[in-house]
Design an enzyme around this catalytic site. Structure first.
Site, PDB file in Angstrom:
ATOM      1  N   HIS A 124       0.835  -1.202   0.000  1.00 51.97           N
ATOM      2  CA  HIS A 124       0.000   0.000   0.000  1.00 51.97           C
ATOM      3  C   HIS A 124       0.861   1.240   0.000  1.00 51.97           C
ATOM      4  O   HIS A 124       1.850   1.315   0.711  1.00 51.97           O
ATOM      5  CB  HIS A 124      -0.890   0.024   1.245  1.00 51.97           C
TER       6      HIS A 124
ATOM      7  N   CYS B 242       0.451   1.895  -5.775  1.00 47.07           N
ATOM      8  CA  CYS B 242      -0.484   2.648  -6.603  1.00 47.07           C
ATOM      9  C   CYS B 242       0.048   4.034  -6.925  1.00 47.07           C
ATOM     10  O   CYS B 242       0.922   4.569  -6.273  1.00 47.07           O
ATOM     11  CB  CYS B 242      -1.866   2.724  -5.965  1.00 47.07           C
TER      12      CYS B 242
ATOM     13  N   ARG C 247       0.074   2.513 -11.807  1.00 46.52           N
ATOM     14  CA  ARG C 247       0.910   1.835 -10.819  1.00 46.52           C
ATOM     15  C   ARG C 247       2.319   2.400 -10.905  1.00 46.52           C
ATOM     16  O   ARG C 247       2.760   2.809 -11.983  1.00 46.52           O
ATOM     17  CB  ARG C 247       0.970   0.321 -11.099  1.00 46.52           C
TER      18      ARG C 247
END
Lengths: 225, 53
Positions: A124, A193, A202
């Site tokens: 993340h 991301c 990405r």
């Protein structure tokens, strides 16, 4: 009329409170939970590694085949000096949503840690502890250090963060597309991301295996530089 | 809605206030434990993999 106004204002207050609570959940609570989960994962790995005896020498018949990674279980710990001395995250097997809440996720079809091919890891950028928040700061030459309990693996970043689309699965190929690597090797790929709070793209970083050393030989210098 | 709940809670004002507090906490608990974890993957923060989907 009064009743309608009252019901409407109550609905507004309720919606507002809900949104506020959700923001608190996303920005704060997922981080708290990720902190607890990663601590648990790190503890489990340390205990597991403390329990196994590190082979002092390889038997003549060659090393035993390594145990396959178990889905959702910890397999390594990652350190990135660029992200700070305290930056320490467990790498778990698989990239399911539930797995990525507890740590970084290893793409199951990709190579094992330190093996020939591409060891690809997702994490993340925001929420759930923000592990890959600083990925855009990585520069060629930066160290990415991992340990599986028996060996330290020091990878060196080769590329500036590369921006691509979510469907570009070639970036985790054994010889990653667009990485500039000409032939097979021992590579590492990080994916997260881009933009920071979005999902349209990405961000990819590639590294190659630079050095390995047994844990008995002590921490690699890259960790303390 | 809130007025209706308040009127239908039993006891005097103190008991009502206490019950309201417990109810509010219960709602927050359910939201954080079940509703938000369900809703969060629908937002874009979770898409960190390349998977061709």
């Amino acid at each position: 009329m009064r009743l309608v106004v009252k019901a409407f204002s109550e609905a507004c207050i309720t919606t507002g409170t809900l949104i506020l609570l959700f923001v608190v959940y996303v920005l704060h609570w997922t981080g708290v939970q990720a902190g607890a989960a990663t601590d648990g994962q790190l503890d489990t790995l340390q205990r597991q590694w403390a329990g196994q005896d590190v082979p002092a020498r390889q038997p003549a018949a060659g090393p035993p085949p390594p145990k396959p990674y178990e889905d959702g279980k910890g397999l390594a710990v990652m350190y990135v000096p660029r992200f700070g001395k305290d930056w320490e995250w467990p790498v778990l097997e698989g990239t399911r949503t539930a797995t990525l809440k507890k740590g970084l996720g290893h793409y199951t079809p990709t190579a094992r840690l330190g093996e020939r091919g591409n060891f690809a890891v997702a994490g993340h950028r925001r929420t759930h502890g923000d592990p890959f928040k600083d990925v855009p700061r990585l520069r060629p030459g930066d160290a990415i250090v991992l340990t599986d309990g028996t060996t330290w693996f020091t990878y060196r970043v080769d590329t500036k963060p590369y921006r691509t689309v979510p469907t570009d699965i070639g970036v985790i190929d054994p010889v990653p597309r667009a990485s500039g690597y000409a032939g097979p090797g021992r590579y590492l790929t990080l994916t997260t991301c881009e933009p920071e709070w979005g999902s349209s793209h990405r961000l990819i970083v590639w590294a190659h295996l630079d050095a390995t050393r047994p844990v008995t030989a002590g921490r690699p210098e890259a960790l303390d530089s | 809605m809130y007025g209706w709940i308040w009127r239908h809670l039993p006891g005097n004002a103190w008991v009502k206030a206490l019950t309201s507090l417990v109810l509010a906490l219960a709602v927050v608990y359910v939201l954080f434990q079940y509703v938000f974890p369900w809703a969060e993957p629908l937002l874009p923060f979770n898409d960190v993999t390349v998977d061709g989907q």
